[in-house]
Structures are given as structure tokens and as C-alpha cells.
Write an enzyme that holds these catalytic residues in place. Structure first.
Site, PDB file in Angstrom:
ATOM      1  N   HIS A  34       3.204   7.440  -0.859  1.00 30.33           N
ATOM      2  CA  HIS A  34       4.595   7.735  -0.502  1.00 30.33           C
ATOM      3  C   HIS A  34       4.875   9.235  -0.605  1.00 30.33           C
ATOM      4  O   HIS A  34       4.145   9.987  -1.277  1.00 30.33           O
ATOM      5  CB  HIS A  34       5.549   6.969  -1.408  1.00 30.33           C
ATOM      6  CG  HIS A  34       5.426   7.366  -2.858  1.00 30.33           C
ATOM      7  ND1 HIS A  34       6.026   8.491  -3.384  1.00 30.33           N
ATOM      8  CD2 HIS A  34       4.764   6.780  -3.885  1.00 30.33           C
ATOM      9  CE1 HIS A  34       5.738   8.591  -4.661  1.00 30.33           C
ATOM     10  NE2 HIS A  34       4.973   7.568  -5.003  1.00 30.33           N
ATOM     11  N   GLU A 109       3.166   0.340  -8.027  1.00 34.00           N
ATOM     12  CA  GLU A 109       2.530   1.274  -8.953  1.00 34.00           C
ATOM     13  C   GLU A 109       2.329   0.610 -10.309  1.00 34.00           C
ATOM     14  O   GLU A 109       2.961  -0.402 -10.645  1.00 34.00           O
ATOM     15  CB  GLU A 109       3.404   2.525  -9.087  1.00 34.00           C
ATOM     16  CG  GLU A 109       2.871   3.600 -10.027  1.00 34.00           C
ATOM     17  CD  GLU A 109       1.508   4.165  -9.636  1.00 34.00           C
ATOM     18  OE1 GLU A 109       0.518   3.418  -9.743  1.00 34.00           O
ATOM     19  OE2 GLU A 109       1.442   5.344  -9.240  1.00 34.00           O
TER      20      GLU A 109
END
Length: 246
Positions: A34, A109
Site C-alpha cells: 500500500h 498486516e
């Protein structure tokens, strides 16, 4: 008509390691981290914290979208459920002509527990023993969080879903430092602790070919060529060893 595409474009024989004989085309995973968030320049743990892209992060995602649109051939887009990844995936999907984005929870994550939102220096000051153990052993989790060994278990499920169930072709996975490094470690059959020796910039691209016989080939890692002309400061912020915590 003469075929002017390269063997790479056709999924031809150069998709192997250079030594093995390729009998079937692979599933190729393009791994996109990202873009920047407000926490990225501060080098703060932002595992499962819901933080969105900064203005720089949006510009980085748009640069990645242009790069991937030029590349073409992407058959599916899978994203982490976390906001910063979903925003990046949606920007890229729009650039690919409105390709739908599917969310895979296992692409999230690593959960850094009590360390979320802190810098590593703050963590070491408050939890010196725990921080030292975490840095040296992938099976150790932050207080209330998740170990990298746990992350590996999740990413093994992702690999099985993508490689074993999808047809040969190219799939874009939009995720995070910990998840992407884990997939690279899996492909290389490297020790999990080796992820601390890897660095991933925001909005970088990596690429892995996965073959049905179990072979994997890492074809690119931390590729940021698309960020050079982006209208933002796309330089990496704080190149320290082991940025898996970001």
C-alpha cells in the site's frame, strides 16, 4: 501475423528458473505494498490499525495503477481488508478499467498488539526484553499481538487459495510489509527470520511465479520504477534494517 510478444508475455519457457523444464504456465502474483499513510514517515507500528492513505500515498497508488495498466494481463485483484490497502487496491483497480477488488482477510498486516502506534524506539524503552526477543525469534509475538510465525500460517492459506485454486495467469495482491515479505520467504524457502534483512518501500511491486509442482521463482523485489515520476515525495522514509514493523 508474426507474434512479436516475448516469451515472458506469453508465459513461455523463460518463466522458469533457467534450469527446470516448464511444463505448464505458473500463477504469477504481483505483490503491491500500500501507499504511504500519515504514520509511515514517523516509522510507527501500524499493523491492524485502521489508518488511511496520505496525499503522498494516494499519488503513489496512482503511479502504481499507471504502471500496472501498462503491464496488463491482470486477471484478479485481491486486497487486505485494512483501509490503506483497500484504498490502494481500489485506485489500481480503477486504473485497470474497473476490475473488481476481492478482500482476503489473511492478507492483513501482522497484529502488533500493544505496540500499535508506537515507534520501535518507544517499544524498546518500554519493553526492552520483549523487543529483543521479538527481533530475534519469529515465533515471539508482541504483547497482545501476533508473531511472524502466525503470519506465515495465514499466508500459507493465501498461497493455497491463489495457486491451487486459480487458473494460470496474473493476480495482484495488495497488502503490507509483513505479508509480502512472508510470501517472498515462502517462495525462497528461506528462514523466516530473513525477513528482517529485507526492505520494502511504500507502493513497491514484487513478483513471484508459483508452479503447480511446488517450484516458485522470485522475479522482482521492491520495484519502485513507477514512483520516480510520481508527483509526490516517493523516496523511502527512514531506510532502517528490518522495516517489517511498518
Amino acid at each position: 501475423m508474426t507474434d512479436t510478444s516475448s516469451p515472458h508475455d506469453r508465459g513461455g519457457p523463460d518463466r522458469g528458473t533457467g534450469w527446470n523444464v516448464v511444463t505448464a504456465p505458473p500463477v504469477t502474483t504481483l505483490l503491491l505494498r500500500h501507499g504511504d499513510t500519515p504514520l509511515s514517515p514517523q516509522k510507527r507500528f501500524s499493523g491492524v490499525s485502521e489508518v488511511g492513505l496520505s496525499a503522498d500515498g494516494v499519488a503513489q497508488a496512482r503511479a502504481a495503477a499507471r504502471r500496472l495498466a501498462e503491464r496488463g494481463g491482470i486477471s484478479a485483484v485481491l486486497s487486505s481488508p485494512l483501509r490503506r490497502a483497500r484504498q490502494t487496491a481500489e485506485i489500481v483497480a480503477d486504473g485497470l478499467g474497473g476490475c473488481p477488488v476481492a478482500v482476503d482477510d489473511d492478507l492483513r498486516e501482522t497484529d502488533f498488539g500493544a505496540w500499535e502506534g508506537l515507534t520501535f524506539e518507544e517499544v524498546r524503552a518500554a519493553w526492552p526484553d520483549e523487543a529483543a526477543a521479538w527481533s530475534s525469534d519469529p515465533a515471539v509475538a508482541p504483547p497482545g499481538g501476533e508473531s511472524f510465525a502466525d503470519t506465515l500460517t495465514r499466508l500459507q492459506r493465501v498461497r493455497a487459495r491463489v495457486v491451487d485454486r486459480l487458473p494460470a495467469g496474473t493476480v495482484l495482491l495488495v497488502s503490507h510489509v509483513g505479508a509480502i515479505k512472508t510470501l517472498v520467504v515462502m517462495a525462497l524457502q528461506a528462514p523466516l527470520a530473513s525477513m528482517h534483512r529485507m526492505f520494502l518501500d511504500s507502493a513497491c511491486l514484487s513478483e513471484i511465479d508459483w508452479f503447480r509442482d511446488g517450484t516458485a521463482v522470485v522475479r522482482a523485489f521492491n520495484d519502485t520504477a513507477h514512483l520516480r515520476d510520481a508527483a509526490c515525495d516517493c523516496a523511502s522514509r527512514g531506510r532502517e534494517i528490518g522495516n517489517a514493523r511498518r
